[in-house]
Write a protein that holds these residues in place. Structure first.
Motif, short mmCIF file in Angstrom:
data_model
loop_
_atom_site.label_atom_id
_atom_site.label_comp_id
_atom_site.label_asym_id
_atom_site.label_seq_id
_atom_site.Cartn_x
_atom_site.Cartn_y
_atom_site.Cartn_z
N GLU A 99 0.84 -1.19 0.00
CA GLU A 99 0.00 0.00 0.00
C GLU A 99 0.88 1.24 0.00
OE1 GLU A 99 -3.87 -1.66 2.56
OE2 GLU A 99 -2.57 -0.07 3.35
N VAL A 100 0.41 2.27 -0.68
CA VAL A 100 1.08 3.57 -0.69
C VAL A 100 0.05 4.59 -0.22
CG1 VAL A 100 2.30 5.30 -2.03
CG2 VAL A 100 2.56 2.87 -2.59
N TRP A 101 0.33 5.25 0.91
CA TRP A 101 -0.58 6.24 1.45
C TRP A 101 -0.12 7.65 1.10
CZ3 TRP A 101 -5.05 5.52 4.51
CH2 TRP A 101 -5.38 4.18 4.74
N ALA A 102 -1.06 8.54 1.00
CA ALA A 102 -0.76 9.93 0.67
C ALA A 102 -0.06 10.62 1.84
CB ALA A 102 -2.03 10.68 0.29
N ASP A 103 0.56 11.76 1.54
CA ASP A 103 1.31 12.50 2.58
C ASP A 103 0.38 13.30 3.49
OD1 ASP A 103 3.81 11.57 1.83
OD2 ASP A 103 4.01 13.10 0.28
N ASP A 104 -0.38 14.18 2.91
CA ASP A 104 -1.21 15.09 3.70
C ASP A 104 -2.60 14.49 3.92
OD1 ASP A 104 -1.62 15.17 1.02
OD2 ASP A 104 -2.19 17.30 0.95
N LEU A 105 -2.70 13.60 4.91
CA LEU A 105 -3.98 12.97 5.22
C LEU A 105 -4.82 13.88 6.11
CD1 LEU A 105 -2.76 9.33 5.95
CD2 LEU A 105 -3.84 10.17 3.88
N SER A 106 -6.11 13.77 5.96
CA SER A 106 -7.03 14.58 6.75
C SER A 106 -6.98 14.15 8.22
CB SER A 106 -8.46 14.43 6.22
OG SER A 106 -9.38 15.05 7.07
N SER A 107 -7.09 15.13 9.12
CA SER A 107 -7.07 14.82 10.55
C SER A 107 -8.30 14.02 10.96
CB SER A 107 -6.98 16.11 11.36
OG SER A 107 -8.09 16.96 11.07
N ASP A 108 -9.41 14.19 10.24
CA ASP A 108 -10.63 13.44 10.58
C ASP A 108 -10.49 11.96 10.25
OD1 ASP A 108 -11.89 15.71 11.50
OD2 ASP A 108 -12.86 16.15 9.58
N LEU A 109 -9.53 11.61 9.40
CA LEU A 109 -9.36 10.21 9.03
C LEU A 109 -8.93 9.35 10.23
CD1 LEU A 109 -9.53 8.28 6.63
CD2 LEU A 109 -7.13 8.75 6.15
N SER A 110 -8.30 9.97 11.24
CA SER A 110 -7.90 9.23 12.43
C SER A 110 -9.10 8.74 13.23
CB SER A 110 -7.01 10.11 13.32
OG SER A 110 -7.72 11.28 13.72
N ARG A 111 -10.29 9.26 12.95
CA ARG A 111 -11.49 8.77 13.61
C ARG A 111 -11.93 7.41 13.07
NH1 ARG A 111 -14.49 13.04 16.11
NH2 ARG A 111 -13.43 15.04 15.89
N SER A 112 -11.48 7.07 11.84
CA SER A 112 -11.87 5.81 11.22
C SER A 112 -10.77 4.76 11.25
CB SER A 112 -12.27 6.06 9.75
OG SER A 112 -13.38 6.94 9.67
N VAL A 113 -9.51 5.18 11.21
CA VAL A 113 -8.40 4.23 11.17
C VAL A 113 -7.21 4.84 11.92
CG1 VAL A 113 -7.50 5.15 8.99
CG2 VAL A 113 -7.04 2.78 9.61
N ARG A 114 -6.39 3.99 12.50
CA ARG A 114 -5.21 4.46 13.21
C ARG A 114 -4.12 4.80 12.19
NH1 ARG A 114 -2.98 0.77 17.97
NH2 ARG A 114 -5.03 1.42 18.78
N LEU A 115 -3.71 6.05 12.19
CA LEU A 115 -2.70 6.51 11.24
C LEU A 115 -1.31 6.25 11.78
CD1 LEU A 115 -4.30 9.93 10.23
CD2 LEU A 115 -4.52 7.73 9.07
N PRO A 116 -0.37 5.80 10.92
CA PRO A 116 0.99 5.54 11.39
C PRO A 116 1.74 6.83 11.70
CG PRO A 116 0.84 5.24 9.02
CD PRO A 116 -0.54 5.48 9.51
N LYS A 117 2.57 6.79 12.75
CA LYS A 117 3.34 7.98 13.13
C LYS A 117 4.61 8.11 12.29
CE LYS A 117 1.67 8.01 17.91
NZ LYS A 117 2.04 7.96 19.34
N ASN A 118 5.30 7.00 12.09
CA ASN A 118 6.53 7.01 11.30
C ASN A 118 6.30 6.18 10.04
OD1 ASN A 118 7.92 8.48 13.33
ND2 ASN A 118 8.24 6.57 14.47
N TYR A 119 5.95 6.85 8.96
CA TYR A 119 5.62 6.16 7.72
C TYR A 119 6.59 6.58 6.63
CZ TYR A 119 3.02 4.76 3.55
OH TYR A 119 2.66 4.21 2.35
N ASP A 120 7.25 5.60 6.03
CA ASP A 120 8.21 5.84 4.96
C ASP A 120 7.49 5.69 3.62
OD1 ASP A 120 10.35 6.16 3.30
OD2 ASP A 120 11.64 4.69 4.28
N ARG A 121 7.00 6.77 3.09
CA ARG A 121 6.22 6.71 1.85
C ARG A 121 7.10 6.33 0.67
NH1 ARG A 121 4.79 9.93 -2.45
NH2 ARG A 121 2.63 9.73 -3.19
N GLN A 122 8.35 6.79 0.66
CA GLN A 122 9.24 6.50 -0.47
C GLN A 122 9.53 5.00 -0.56
OE1 GLN A 122 10.12 8.57 -2.79
NE2 GLN A 122 11.39 7.07 -3.89
N ALA A 123 9.75 4.36 0.59
CA ALA A 123 10.01 2.92 0.59
C ALA A 123 8.78 2.14 0.12
CB ALA A 123 10.41 2.45 1.99
#
Length: 335
Positions: A99-123
């Motif tokens: 999976e590849v997640w976007a950089d600027d995720l909405s703050s409201d998205l944390s209400r539906s799923v736990r967002l990773p704190k240290n995410y290496d998007r390039q890898a």
């Protein structure tokens, strides 16, 4: 003469009638499209009204005349593509490989799923690129979330759904999804006026109901010793068990339902064009993009409705934008 028998009361097509697992509908199959394009969208049911339009269906007795048509108004604020997911083959079927997640995720998205704190998007991007180049990727889909804060739905928690992408090859889908990642998609970019769509939704929940309302069995006569609104007999002596076809009490409503080929009559950006005086009952004003869908849609107001490209395309039906002459916006508040 053979004994007359009445038709079965209550269809077994949707048995067992149990509650839906969640309020977000689940789509299990998708149509085939040649061009890379999202195959669905999500919106919120605002209410119903009626319009006058020119009947453009060929062969009808009212062809070319002005007719009255009931429509459902749905608010469809833009959705945001937050991730790209790659599927590969496994012993048991498809399996998510990367999976590849976007950089600027909405703050409201944390209400539906736990967002990773240290995410290496390039890898994650390099790993996905490698899977596509090696031919291990069987399919590529996107994950999007709704934005209920832009509508009149009183909540901030967005729905998170998986969305299929059309296209012939995995490489074509991957190139398209890279440009789509992190961007907003509007309803008008997926569907046009006059198109048809399959709609998914969770119906109104009615709680625990008896067999008369749930299955339509006959109310027994007044001389019955026990209850009148029940099944006369549950089973014979042999087999000495209750069959699954026997109408019994249980959950009524809150089931996932799908309707094929609902025609999109109008797609607009100004919600004031369709908002009645005083707003829709139990919804309010339409603040964002909206859709007029011919006929009714399962579920109550404020419930999420999912649109999908049609699986069973009709032939001989009009697909061009219809001519709407009047949209009823009179007050629905009553006297």
């Amino acid at each position: 003469m053979p004994e007359k028998k009445h038709p079965r009361r209550g269809s077994l097509a949707y048995a067992p009638r149990k509650r839906a697992a969640k309020q977000t509908p689940r789509v299990r199959s998708w149509p085939q499209e040649d061009e890379p394009i999202p195959l669905g969208f999500a919106g919120y049911k605002a209410g119903m009204t009626h319009v006058f339009m020119i009947d453009d269906h060929p062969g009808r007795s009212t062809e070319g005349q002005e007719i009255n048509v009931p429509v459902t108004v749905l608010e469809v604020p833009p959705v945001r593509i937050c991730a790209v997911r790659v599927y590969g083959k496994d012993i048991e079927g498809e399996k998510a490989l990367s999976e590849v997640w976007a950089d600027d995720l909405s703050s409201d998205l944390s209400r539906s799923v736990r967002l990773p704190k240290n995410y290496d998007r390039q890898a994650a991007f390099e790993n996905t690129e490698k899977l596509v180049e090696e031919g291990r990727a069987e399919d590529i889909v996107v994950i999007f979330h709704t934005q209920p804060g832009l509508s009149s739905v009183p909540k901030r928690k967005p729905e998170l759904l998986e969305l299929k992408i059309g296209g012939d090859s995995v490489e074509e889908k991957w190139e398209y999804c890279q440009d789509l990642l992190g961007k907003e998609v509007k309803f008008s970019e997926v569907f046009n006026e006059g198109n048809y769509a399959d709609v998914f939704s969770i119906t109104k929940g009615k709680g625990f109901e008896g067999p008369v309302k749930r299955w339509g069995v006959k109310v027994q006569t007044r001389k019955v010793q026990q209850a009148r609104r029940h099944t006369g007999v549950l089973s014979p002596w042999r087999p000495s068990r209750i069959m699954r076809t026997v109408p019994m009490s249980g959950q009524e409503g809150y089931h996932q339902r799908m309707e094929y080929n609902k025609r999109i009559l109008k797609v607009g950006e100004d919600g004031e064009e369709v908002t009645p005086e005083g707003g829709f009952l139990r919804y309010g004003e339409v603040k964002n993009d909206y859709v007029l869908l011919k006929g009714s849609v399962p579920g109550p107001t404020k419930r999420m409705v999912f649109f999908r490209k049609p699986m069973r395309k009709k032939e001989g039906v009009p697909t061009s934008p219809p001519t709407i002459t009047y949209i009823d916006t009179s007050s629905q508040q009553g006297g």
